[in-house]
Design an enzyme around this catalytic site. Structure first.
Site: not given
Length: 757
Positions: A203, A606, A682, A714
């Site tokens: 990530e 985000s 998410d 997400h």
């Protein structure tokens, strides 16, 4: 000529007959961008270029194609729909695709060339296949794994003798010559994973893999991680017809990370040799690379606070280790993929930001700096290729313009450090992929008026052939909307510390002097992503401009490609420098005679969603409305590697965490100016970020609007969800901005009206 005439034609055209974009069309088939190849890779022998392409009836269903350089022809090699089993992907594969931002894709999402350039390895629905270019039609596909056998991260070994993959947390190898399968690890189960990259590596560290082949096929280095000490987060994923309680190992800021080991094993199995990673176990295994001799292994060890990055070389025969280089920073060290071990010199090429900008250097194996390959007040994006025989290094950078990405060549002897040669043609944005030994490269080029064009190039930049010219002409998916295309203007303004802040602005389609228009202001604003650039795309921004809005975007401090002084302004407190810079953009907007200062709306996703909340809370009078999608609201809920890089650990910067959290500023957040959006499954920015915000606003009696998406991650990645969320956002701003005050004369059709069509 068309490019030169386009602005004039747009200015002179009556616009009444021009077809405007709709949200339905933006996310429908065929792709508005045209036939844009993905995952372009030059075969090792340079005779072909492989790529993936979406189908005419489903842009997200990818097939495998090739371009034959000699013949100048394109051919679909594999129809993914004919091989698909349409079975549910494993949780591991779903998570991997979410990490790589390809969750919406299906069919063949990745592939690899064999070293002899005659075979391609790929998977469909996690079943592994080998395509033989020399095979007879109908007999050129070989299934390497049975149906229902989970396969992740498949690779062809460097000399082509083996195929490797990860399945059910263990590492496997197929001996292609003997047609035998080997399971190399056996303890992968529960919290133990072999050959995989952990959550934060995928990530946040841009490391999707957890194993690495030796260049001579003699061994595989692999990561073994144990997440037993990582906190289990129990969260509920809400779907349309059911709810699922998920226990996810999530390393939140300040909490334990996984335990990591680095092993080396032979491809047919045997004893694993464990590499000593040092006495400090609370570290990140950032990168692993073999040296060309296949006998030495390098690894990059990053400290937990990310201020020290060591490059260590281990001799596997003698077990002797040498730390050949250490990068340090008072803030944080950025990871990169720019290490290249040289074959003709006992040295390596390495990227460093030691002078405040990212540049390329040559170091000896004794750790001493030998020479700089690039130099200046600009940033190298990435090292693309090394041609030792020709004595050249190829790289992407923003030397000519911070808003562009261009391709350059410099001499390996350092003689062109101050005057690297630009080899890419056309101002705008170039994504380059080089073949082995830099004998050719593929250029994907676009600018705000030109959809992505793909060409094969020589090392000097001259074009060999078009792979996909993708001209914006009759028959192109975007052609019906060409007369409504609003060309953006670019500029810069001074931030509070005097640094330049670059912006992109679209005036509304049919703009008339004397009118004041509402503003749709958007951004990302966080580390790792430049939002304002001279590239094709931004279709939703184009849509809003075509439906009556000024559209404005600005990159604040903390965003990349501007040097360390620019990026480091956010260290130890987020949401301060970014907000100040965005408000400088607002001040600029308010000074323009075509802006209605009372009708400025803001939108972000985000980190951009976090920014929307901070802007509304800190400067509520500046904005009429805001939309925050999947925002972080409490940084203690976000992961270790990302959060601690910028804020340090909560234990050492408690006040910084408080000042960076949205919840600390909620007393300033105005009533009925927020639309909050979040996917209810998410696993990146956990849904609990929004539930904490909801509860806090409700306790304060602050009304807001909410849209949640059952089962969505997400990115809200499916076309249906994209259409829904963007139509809702357009309608919200129409209500809050476009209809809030009558314009001097009838406006263009509103965004909501167009979305409803």
């Amino acid at each position: 000529m068309y490019r030169l005439l386009l602005p004039a034609l747009l200015a002179l055209s009556p616009l009444v007959h021009a077809e405007r974009l709709s949200i339905e069309r933006i996310y429908a088939d065929p792709d508005l961008n045209g036939p844009s190849p993905r995952a372009l890779k030059i075969a090792p022998d340079g005779t072909r270029v492989g790529f993936l392409r979406g189908r005419e009836d489903d842009q997200n269903q990818l097939d495998l194609w090739q371009y034959d350089v000699a013949a100048g022809t394109m051919q679909r090699l594999v129809d993914s729909a004919a091989l698909g089993e349409h079975r549910e992907l494993s949780d591991a594969e779903k998570a991997r695709r979410e990490r790589e931002r390809i969750a919406q894709l299906k069919g063949i999402v990745s592939y690899r060339w064999s070293p002899d350039s005659r075979k391609l390895l790929f998977s469909v629905d996690e079943r592994l296949w080998l395509y033989d270019l020399d095979g007879k039609p109908g007999a050129n596909l070989r299934a390497l794994t049975p149906q229902g056998f989970e396969v992740n991260d498949a690779k062809v070994s460097p000399r082509g003798g083996f195929v490797s993959f990860v399945s059910r947390q263990n590492l496997y190898v197929i001996d292609l010559e003997r047609n035998l399968n080997y399971q190399l690890t056996h303890d992968g189960n529960g919290t133990v994973h072999n050959g995989e990259a952990e959550f934060v590596a995928q990530e946040e560290m841009d490391r999707p893999t957890g194993y690495w082949w030796a260049p001579d096929d003699s061994a595989i280095a692999f990561e073994r991680y144990d997440e037993a000490k990582v906190d289990e987060v129990e969260r509920t994923e809400v779907y349309a017809d059911h709810s699922a309680t998920v226990r996810q190992r999530y390393p939140a800021a300040g909490r334990p990370n996984v335990s990591v080991r680095l092993g080396v094993v032979a491809p047919r199995g045997g004893r694993t040799h464990w590499v000593d990673l040092g006495h400090d176990t609370d570290i990140y295994l950032a990168r692993v690379d073999w040296l060309p001799d296949g006998k030495r292994l390098s690894f990059q060890r990053e400290s937990r606070n990310q201020r020290v990055l060591d490059l260590v070389v281990a001799d596997l025969a003698t077990q002797r280790q040498t730390t050949v280089l250490s990068e340090t920073s008072p803030t944080w060290v950025n990871l990169h993929d720019d290490l290249r071990w040289l074959k003709n010199e006992d040295a390596f090429v390495w990227a460093s930001e030691r002078d405040g900008h990212k540049h390329l250097y040559v170091f000896g194996l004794d750790g001493r700096l030998r020479r700089a390959l690039t130099r200046g007040t600009w940033d190298v994006d990435k090292l693309l290729a090394i041609d030792e025989k020709g004595g050249a290094a190829y790289f992407a950078a923003n030397r000519d313009d911070p808003l562009q990405a261009q391709v350059y060549a410099a001499r390996l002897d350092g003689s062109e450090a101050d005057r690297a040669r630009r080899i890419s043609e056309g101002d705008g944005w170039h994504d380059a992929v080089f073949g082995d030994n830099a004998t050719a490269w593929v250029d994907t080029y676009s600018d705000p008026r030109t959809p992505p064009q793909v060409s094969l190039r020589k090392p000097d930049g001259s074009r060999i052939a078009w792979i996909e010219q993708n001209e914006l002409k009759a028959g192109h998916p975007y052609w019906p909307y060409r007369d409504s295309l609003v060309e953006p203007a670019f500029g810069h303004l001074a931030g509070e510390d005097g640094q330049d802040l670059y912006y992109r602005v679209y005036k509304p389609l049919g703009y008339e002097e004397g009118k004041r228009y509402p503003v749709f202001m958007t951004y990302y604003g966080g580390p790792g992503r430049q939002y304002v650039n001279r590239a094709w795309g931004a279709h939703f921004e184009q849509y809003m401009a075509q439906h009556g809005y000024v559209v404005f975007a600005l990159d604040n401090r903390g965003t990349p490609r501007r040097g360390r002084r620019f990026s480091d302004a956010i260290f130890r407190q987020l949401g301060k420098a970014e907000v100040a810079d965005q408000l400088a953009g607002v001040a600029w907007l308010k000074a323009q005679p075509w802006v209605d200062a009372q009708r400025i709306g803001i939108f972000g996703w985000s980190y951009g969603g976090y920014q929307t909340l901070m802007l509304l809370a800190k400067a509520p009078a500046a904005f009429a409305a805001g939309v925050a999608v999947a925002p972080v609201t409490d940084w203690s809920l976000y992961d270790t590697h990302y959060t601690e890089r910028y804020l340090d650990a909560p234990q050492t910067n408690a006040q910084g965490y408080v000042a960076s959290d949205v919840l600390h500023w909620l007393d300033g957040l105005p009533a009925d100016k927020l639309l909050l959006v979040h996917g209810m499954a998410d696993d990146n920015v956990l849904f609990s970020n929004s539930t904490k915000l909801m509860a806090a606003l409700q306790q304060r009696g602050v009304p807001f609007r909410l849209m949640t998406y059952p089962g969505a991650k997400h990115g809200l990645s499916t076309p249906a969800l994209k259409k829904h969320v963007y139509a809702m956002i357009a309608a919200y701003f129409d209500e809050k901005l476009a209809h809030a005050q009558a314009m001097a004369s009838p406006p263009a059709p509103t965004a909501a009206a167009a979305a409803a069509r």
